[in-house]
Design an enzyme around this catalytic site. Structure first.
Site, short mmCIF file in Angstrom:
data_model
loop_
_atom_site.label_atom_id
_atom_site.label_comp_id
_atom_site.label_asym_id
_atom_site.label_seq_id
_atom_site.Cartn_x
_atom_site.Cartn_y
_atom_site.Cartn_z
N GLU A 154 0.86 -1.18 0.00
CA GLU A 154 0.00 0.00 0.00
C GLU A 154 0.90 1.24 0.00
O GLU A 154 1.99 1.22 0.56
CB GLU A 154 -0.94 -0.02 1.21
CG GLU A 154 -1.97 -1.11 1.05
CD GLU A 154 -2.98 -1.16 2.19
OE1 GLU A 154 -3.22 -0.15 2.85
OE2 GLU A 154 -3.55 -2.25 2.40
N GLY A 256 2.36 -2.60 11.15
CA GLY A 256 0.90 -2.69 11.17
C GLY A 256 0.42 -3.06 9.78
O GLY A 256 1.14 -3.66 9.00
N CYS A 259 -1.79 -6.79 6.39
CA CYS A 259 -1.16 -8.04 5.96
C CYS A 259 -0.25 -8.69 7.00
O CYS A 259 -0.51 -9.82 7.41
CB CYS A 259 -0.39 -7.79 4.66
SG CYS A 259 -1.52 -7.40 3.31
N ARG A 326 -5.73 -0.05 9.34
CA ARG A 326 -5.85 -1.40 9.90
C ARG A 326 -4.56 -1.79 10.64
O ARG A 326 -3.47 -1.72 10.09
CB ARG A 326 -6.16 -2.41 8.79
CG ARG A 326 -7.58 -2.27 8.24
CD ARG A 326 -7.87 -3.26 7.14
NE ARG A 326 -7.35 -2.87 5.87
CZ ARG A 326 -7.53 -3.55 4.71
NH1 ARG A 326 -8.23 -4.68 4.73
NH2 ARG A 326 -7.02 -3.12 3.58
N1 LIG Z 1 -3.92 -4.79 0.94
C1 LIG Z 1 -2.74 -5.21 0.50
O1 LIG Z 1 -1.77 -4.46 0.45
C2 LIG Z 1 -2.55 -6.63 0.04
C3 LIG Z 1 -1.39 -6.97 -0.66
C4 LIG Z 1 -1.22 -8.30 -1.08
C5 LIG Z 1 -2.20 -9.25 -0.82
N2 LIG Z 1 -3.32 -8.88 -0.13
C6 LIG Z 1 -4.37 -9.89 0.05
O2 LIG Z 1 -5.36 -9.65 -0.96
C7 LIG Z 1 -6.68 -9.95 -0.45
C8 LIG Z 1 -7.56 -8.73 -0.57
O3 LIG Z 1 -7.04 -7.72 0.26
P1 LIG Z 1 -7.54 -6.19 0.17
O4 LIG Z 1 -6.70 -5.41 1.11
O5 LIG Z 1 -7.62 -5.81 -1.25
O6 LIG Z 1 -9.03 -6.35 0.75
P2 LIG Z 1 -10.20 -5.25 0.78
O7 LIG Z 1 -10.96 -5.52 2.01
O8 LIG Z 1 -9.62 -3.90 0.53
O9 LIG Z 1 -11.08 -5.61 -0.51
C9 LIG Z 1 -11.84 -6.77 -0.66
C10 LIG Z 1 -13.04 -6.45 -1.57
O10 LIG Z 1 -13.74 -7.65 -1.89
C11 LIG Z 1 -15.13 -7.36 -1.95
N3 LIG Z 1 -15.91 -8.60 -1.86
C12 LIG Z 1 -16.18 -9.36 -0.76
N4 LIG Z 1 -16.93 -10.44 -1.11
C13 LIG Z 1 -17.13 -10.36 -2.44
C14 LIG Z 1 -17.83 -11.18 -3.38
N5 LIG Z 1 -18.44 -12.29 -3.00
N6 LIG Z 1 -17.83 -10.80 -4.67
C15 LIG Z 1 -17.22 -9.66 -5.07
N7 LIG Z 1 -16.56 -8.86 -4.22
C16 LIG Z 1 -16.50 -9.20 -2.93
C17 LIG Z 1 -15.35 -6.38 -0.82
O11 LIG Z 1 -16.54 -5.67 -0.96
C18 LIG Z 1 -14.08 -5.51 -0.95
O12 LIG Z 1 -14.32 -4.41 -1.82
C19 LIG Z 1 -6.44 -10.44 0.98
O13 LIG Z 1 -6.31 -11.85 0.95
C20 LIG Z 1 -5.11 -9.82 1.36
O14 LIG Z 1 -4.43 -10.55 2.35
C21 LIG Z 1 -3.53 -7.60 0.29
O1 LIG Z 2 11.83 -1.43 7.90
C1 LIG Z 2 10.60 -1.38 8.09
C2 LIG Z 2 9.65 -1.57 7.04
C3 LIG Z 2 8.29 -1.51 7.35
N1 LIG Z 2 7.87 -1.27 8.62
C4 LIG Z 2 6.42 -1.29 8.94
O2 LIG Z 2 5.86 -2.48 8.41
C5 LIG Z 2 4.49 -2.28 8.07
C6 LIG Z 2 4.22 -2.82 6.67
O3 LIG Z 2 4.89 -2.04 5.72
P1 LIG Z 2 4.94 -2.43 4.17
O4 LIG Z 2 5.45 -3.81 4.04
O5 LIG Z 2 5.69 -1.37 3.48
O6 LIG Z 2 3.40 -2.29 3.79
P2 LIG Z 2 2.24 -3.26 3.31
O7 LIG Z 2 1.44 -2.47 2.36
O8 LIG Z 2 1.59 -3.88 4.50
O9 LIG Z 2 2.97 -4.42 2.44
C7 LIG Z 2 3.29 -5.70 2.97
O10 LIG Z 2 2.17 -6.56 2.98
C8 LIG Z 2 1.56 -6.73 1.68
C9 LIG Z 2 0.30 -7.57 1.87
O11 LIG Z 2 0.54 -8.92 1.91
C10 LIG Z 2 2.56 -7.40 0.75
O12 LIG Z 2 1.97 -7.60 -0.52
C11 LIG Z 2 3.82 -6.51 0.65
O13 LIG Z 2 4.80 -7.18 -0.17
C12 LIG Z 2 4.37 -6.31 2.06
O14 LIG Z 2 5.50 -5.43 2.01
C13 LIG Z 2 4.24 -0.77 8.22
O15 LIG Z 2 3.57 -0.54 9.43
C14 LIG Z 2 5.63 -0.16 8.26
O16 LIG Z 2 5.67 1.02 9.02
C15 LIG Z 2 8.80 -1.09 9.65
O17 LIG Z 2 8.42 -0.89 10.81
N2 LIG Z 2 10.14 -1.14 9.35
#
Ligand SMILES: NC(=O)c1ccc[n+]([C@@H]2O[C@H](COP(=O)([O-])OP(=O)(O)OC[C@H]3O[C@@H](n4cnc5c(N)ncnc54)[C@H](O)[C@@H]3O)[C@@H](O)[C@H]2O)c1
Ligand SMILES: O=c1ccn([C@@H]2O[C@H](COP(=O)(O)OP(=O)(O)O[C@H]3O[C@H](CO)[C@@H](O)[C@H](O)[C@H]3O)[C@@H](O)[C@H]2O)c(=O)[nH]1
Length: 429
Positions: A154, A256, A259, A326
């Site tokens: 993110e 935090g 993930c 979150r």
């Molecule tokens: N947020 C991240 O940075 C990140 C990065 C890598 C992987 N992931 C993984 O990807 C997945 C999604 O995470 P997110 O942060 O995008 O979640 P999110 O909560 O932001 O989005 C999930 C979306 O799915 C929708 N949804 C729920 N049920 C549905 C259905 N039956 N049909 C269609 N839509 C539906 C919800 O309304 C919501 O908009 C999780 O498994 C997470 O662990 C997240």
């Molecule tokens: O040296 C560091 C690096 C990060 N953080 C903290 O770690 C958390 C997560 O940071 P970051 O990993 O940059 O953000 P996310 O968006 O949660 O991404 C992680 O989680 C995602 C969801 O699975 C994965 O896709 C990414 O590869 C993975 O980096 C944050 O609170 C940061 O402040 C630290 O405290 N120290």
């Protein structure tokens, strides 16, 4: 190719926009009708740098649409990405309820329409989930279940989705791999092709390892504080070793986000269910749980107690450049400060309204210096550039006491001392 992305949250929306920018015709599907309405009106429901502009441009080109059902444009899709949430359930394991609901929808829509398609799981799921989905879709012979975990972060999500560090594909048939080759033609990063189960483990292992690096540095920072050494220089000295590398060695108030906290506990559960104790990971989580308490203790000691003291918290989201709160580490810190009778003010460029719903007793201001006014101490909880690059003279003039706690080791320690601040970082002073 024709692509349907099911779930248009952080991962789904960035995936949809990035695939459309790569030239695919994409439809984003979400059950949240309000979200779909907003998306259709070209409004991005999340804050992510560059996303709204990019989304509008691919919508203008006709390469991205939105819908609330699989029964419309999505019927033509060659690839169905599942990007729904897999949140932590009561016992810590991943809750697969949303995912299996989608699988039911997929069955209902595509069983009677037997064309070769990929059902691609991008959500983070425990090892064996893809196999389970394949069993559930077993009678839909042309649906190939594929694991393709997502590694975007993110705050830089769109860039990460457009230029991934690697693409991991777990599949069980040549037809499935060839669908993914076609989809990702034109991407220049390394590709790891493996089984579904191994692909699923790569995702959890990556997050658990990154979390481990952070907790290792945070525990070391506690020692560094006692020794009077500088954890930032320690991290630099370590990171120059190419076997270690410089990333994810930043000590602070803990990790935090949506993930690391949930994925580390989900992996512990995978271990438990398979009779393997992942003891290092348990400690990683314990250090992260106690890191905010450790930071509050530093503030308490410096201020001689917290009751009646005014503390300004700068930054609330779990990291900069996102509106996501979150599991943000600022939240347990605020909770503890309030519990001990401190008077808390807070600032964040984007997340104040969401945090205000949780902590209405905190005062919020759109201006950092208003937040700092009258404070006995300021804490940097999230290193937004607005919170890092302060006018130190002004800050000192408005604060009741010039006391800084740098929870992200991002403030210029030597400079602020020249301005007369008492400075305390995490593992550095
Ligand atoms: N947020 C991240 O940075 C990140 C990065 C890598 C992987 N992931 C993984 O990807 C997945 C999604 O995470 P997110 O942060 O995008 O979640 P999110 O909560 O932001 O989005 C999930 C979306 O799915 C929708 N949804 C729920 N049920 C549905 C259905 N039956 N049909 C269609 N839509 C539906 C919800 O309304 C919501 O908009 C999780 O498994 C997470 O662990 C997240
Ligand atoms: O040296 C560091 C690096 C990060 N953080 C903290 O770690 C958390 C997560 O940071 P970051 O990993 O940059 O953000 P996310 O968006 O949660 O991404 C992680 O989680 C995602 C969801 O699975 C994965 O896709 C990414 O590869 C993975 O980096 C944050 O609170 C940061 O402040 C630290 O405290 N120290």
């Amino acid at each position: 190719m024709n692509v349907a992305v099911i779930g248009t949250g952080y991962v789904g929306l960035n995936t949809a926009v990035s695939l459309a920018l790569h030239g695919h015709r994409v439809v984003g599907i979400d059950v949240d009708e309000e979200k779909v309405k907003q998306l259709k009106q070209r409004h991005c429901p999340i804050y992510e740098p560059g996303l709204e502009e990019a989304m509008r441009s691919v919508m203008d080109q006709g390469n991205l649409h939105f819908d609330h059902t699989l029964n419309g444009e999505a019927k033509e899709a060659d690839i169905l990405f599942i990007c729904v949430g897999t949140p932590e359930s009561a016992d810590g394991s991943a809750d697969l309820g949303y995912l299996f609901a989608v699988v039911e929808d997929v069955r209902a829509v595509y069983a009677s329409n037997p064309v070769r398609r990929g059902v691609v799981i991008k959500s983070t799921v425990p090892v064996g989930t893809g196999d389970r989905v394949a069993e559930l879709l077993g009678d839909c012979k042309e649906l190939h279940v594929i694991s393709n975990p997502e590694f975007l972060r993110e705050g830089s999500a769109l860039q990460d989705a457009l230029n991934p560090s690697r693409i991991v594909i777990g599949a069980e048939s040549a037809a499935a791999f060839s669908l993914m080759d076609e989809l990702y033609e034109g991407y220049s990063c390394p590709m790891v092709k493996t089984t579904r189960r191994t692909a699923e483990l790569i995702k959890y292992a990556s997050n658990a390892f990154l979390a481990t690096r952070i907790s290792f540095m945070n525990e070391l920072a506690r020692l560094s504080t006692v020794l009077g050494t500088d954890i930032e220089t320690v991290a630099r000295g370590m990171g120059l070793d190419s076997r270690i590398g410089p990333e994810f060695l930043r000590a602070g108030i803990g990790y935090g986000g949506s993930c690391f906290p949930k994925d580390t506990i989900a992996l512990l559960q995978v271990g438990k269910r398979n009779g393997v104790k992942l003891s290092i990971l348990e400690q990683v989580r314990e250090v992260n749980r106690t890191q905010p308490e450790w930071c509050v203790q530093l503030i308490r000691e410096q201020l001689g107690g917290l009751h009646g003291k005014r503390v300004a918290v700068l930054g609330l989201s779990f990291k900069p450049d996102t509106d996501d709160i979150r599991e943000s580490r600022s939240l347990p810190i605020i909770k503890q400060l309030l519990h001990e009778g401190a008077i808390v003010s807070a600032y964040d460029p984007i997340s104040m309204e969401t945090v205000a719903k949780l902590y209405p007793q905190v005062s919020y201001a759109d201006d950092i210096y208003a937040t700092l006014t009258g404070a006995d101490a300021a804490l940097l909880a999230t290193e937004w550039k607005q919170c890092v690059n302060l006018d130190w003279q002004k800050a000192k003039a408005v604060m009741a006491k010039p006391v800084l706690f740098d929870g992200r080791n991002a403030w210029p320690s030597e400079l602020v001392k020249q301005y007369g601040f008492a400075y305390q970082g995490v593992g550095r002073s």
